[in-house]
Motif scaffolding. Structure first.
Motif, PDB file in Angstrom:
ATOM      1  N   VAL A 187      -2.422   7.016  -1.220  1.00 58.57           N
ATOM      2  CA  VAL A 187      -3.098   6.570  -0.087  1.00 58.57           C
ATOM      3  C   VAL A 187      -2.597   6.856   0.954  1.00 58.57           C
ATOM      4  O   VAL A 187      -3.307   7.225   2.316  1.00 58.57           O
ATOM      5  N   LYS A 223     -10.657   6.477   3.567  1.00 60.32           N
ATOM      6  CA  LYS A 223      -9.639   5.152   3.534  1.00 60.32           C
ATOM      7  C   LYS A 223     -10.508   3.791   3.921  1.00 60.32           C
ATOM      8  O   LYS A 223     -11.494   3.912   4.403  1.00 60.32           O
ATOM      9  N   TYR A 241      -8.230  -2.291   1.567  1.00 63.71           N
ATOM     10  CA  TYR A 241      -7.939  -2.615   0.352  1.00 63.71           C
ATOM     11  C   TYR A 241      -7.621  -4.061   0.144  1.00 63.71           C
ATOM     12  O   TYR A 241      -6.588  -4.379   0.645  1.00 63.71           O
ATOM     13  N   THR A 242      -8.305  -4.747  -0.717  1.00 60.70           N
ATOM     14  CA  THR A 242      -8.264  -6.400  -0.845  1.00 60.70           C
ATOM     15  C   THR A 242      -7.044  -6.363  -2.157  1.00 60.70           C
ATOM     16  O   THR A 242      -6.398  -7.444  -2.274  1.00 60.70           O
ATOM     17  N   ASN A 243      -7.300  -5.530  -3.082  1.00 58.83           N
ATOM     18  CA  ASN A 243      -6.338  -5.927  -4.166  1.00 58.83           C
ATOM     19  C   ASN A 243      -5.124  -5.635  -4.023  1.00 58.83           C
ATOM     20  O   ASN A 243      -4.749  -4.821  -3.232  1.00 58.83           O
ATOM     21  N   LYS A 244      -4.121  -6.297  -4.709  1.00 52.82           N
ATOM     22  CA  LYS A 244      -2.825  -6.344  -4.693  1.00 52.82           C
ATOM     23  C   LYS A 244      -1.963  -5.501  -5.480  1.00 52.82           C
ATOM     24  O   LYS A 244      -0.846  -5.393  -5.605  1.00 52.82           O
ATOM     25  N   HIS A 283      -1.065  -1.712  -7.785  1.00 51.15           N
ATOM     26  CA  HIS A 283      -0.532  -0.510  -7.232  1.00 51.15           C
ATOM     27  C   HIS A 283      -1.640   0.484  -7.004  1.00 51.15           C
ATOM     28  O   HIS A 283      -1.684   1.458  -6.490  1.00 51.15           O
ATOM     29  N   LYS A 320      -4.935   1.202  -5.768  1.00 49.98           N
ATOM     30  CA  LYS A 320      -5.949   0.775  -4.584  1.00 49.98           C
ATOM     31  C   LYS A 320      -7.184   1.108  -4.811  1.00 49.98           C
ATOM     32  O   LYS A 320      -8.130   0.161  -4.338  1.00 49.98           O
ATOM     33  N   ASP A 321      -7.764   2.033  -5.252  1.00 47.96           N
ATOM     34  CA  ASP A 321      -9.027   2.394  -5.185  1.00 47.96           C
ATOM     35  C   ASP A 321      -9.207   3.391  -6.386  1.00 47.96           C
ATOM     36  O   ASP A 321      -8.290   4.101  -6.894  1.00 47.96           O
ATOM     37  N   ASP A 374      -0.749   3.192  -4.402  1.00 46.15           N
ATOM     38  CA  ASP A 374      -0.220   2.554  -3.234  1.00 46.15           C
ATOM     39  C   ASP A 374       1.367   3.221  -2.918  1.00 46.15           C
ATOM     40  O   ASP A 374       1.984   2.970  -1.626  1.00 46.15           O
TER      41      ASP A 374
END
Length: 279
Positions: A100, A108, A111-114, A116, A118-119, A136
């Motif tokens: 990232v 970019k 990013y809401t997910n926790k 590793h 991210k997308d 990440d």
């Protein structure tokens, strides 16, 4: 002669004194010859890299990485497609990764997910769909956490083809050894790799995986309060290994995983050596 030229040379000043007005400087040149197994690893790594680069389909990986790097930032191809090049097998997708931190600003987002990962960016190259995984941390760190060691092979524009030492060792020995345990899905992935590349699972990993499934079942079912209750009164080698696996098991998104599988292997090997245990 080749060994001597390649050997590291250490200059150790062992004494300095004066005699008849002359300053005497005694220097010992200590030549430490590398282990022959190290040479074997280096040579095999070079052969593996040449094997990958000599495959005609490797050019497609290079082209994909070049085009996508210019669009998104530093892209790294890693895993199955490079192994397929080495074995001369066709590949149907290319695993692409980007940190990232290297991703260009226009791609970019918040990013809401926790996790590793991210997308996942979706693109295409010459009519084929591509998934670019955004992580990440550094891509090198992500590759170092691949579950199967022999797949820890990567390619990027700056470094070319990189092969982890553990990957070299497994490819030399025609085996699969585990690097991390990312849930029961690893069993399916190992079976798929074994069938595709004709590789055998490392015997110690197989034994530890059996204990992992015990831990996995206990944690999910919550039928037993502890492993000690489950194994009572058989406190034997299996019990010890199960406790060891349980100690290093973490719950991630509801699934028990073992990121430090290599640590478990080292402890298990030491235990087996001390107590003369065999599988």
């Amino acid at each position: 002669e080749h060994d001597l030229l390649c050997a590291p040379v250490h200059l150790l000043i062992i004494e300095r004194g004066q005699c008849n007005g002359w300053v005497l400087l005694y220097i010992i040149i200590k030549v430490t010859l590398p282990n022959k197994s190290d040479y074997k690893g280096v040579i095999m790594k070079q052969q593996i890299i040449k094997g990958i680069e000599s495959n005609m389909r490797f050019q497609k990986i290079k082209d994909v990485v070049t085009v996508m790097s210019s669009k998104y930032g530093k892209i790294v191809a890693a895993g199955g497609s490079l192994v397929d090049c080495l074995y001369g097998l066709p590949f149907y997708d290319i695993d692409l990764f980007i940190s990232v931190n290297n991703l260009k600003d226009e791609f970019k987002k918040e990013y809401t997910n926790k996790g590793h990962i991210k997308d996942v960016l979706r693109d295409e190259f010459e009519g084929e769909a591509l998934d670019i995984i955004v992580v990440d941390y550094s891509v090198e760190t992500h590759i170092s956490r691949f579950d199967q060691n022999f797949k820890r092979i990567s390619y990027d524009l700056q470094n070319g083809v990189q092969v982890a030492d553990e990957a070299v060792e497994d490819l030399i020995n025609n085996r699969i050894s585990l690097n991390t345990m990312n849930g029961p899905v690893v069993f399916f992935r190992i079976h798929k790799s074994s069938m595709k590349y004709n590789l055998q699972l490392d015997e110690l990993d197989l034994y530890l995986m059996r204990n992992y499934m015990t831990v996995f079942g206990v944690r999910l079912s919550k039928k037993y309060e502890s492993l000690e209750y489950l194994y009572e009164p058989i406190k034997d080698f299996d019990y010890t290994l199960a406790l060891l696996v349980d100690r290093y098991t973490e719950t991630y998104w509801g699934s028990p995983i073992v990121p430090k599988w290599k640590t478990i292997r080292k402890i298990a090997k030491a235990y087996m050596k001390i107590f003369k245990m065999t599988i």
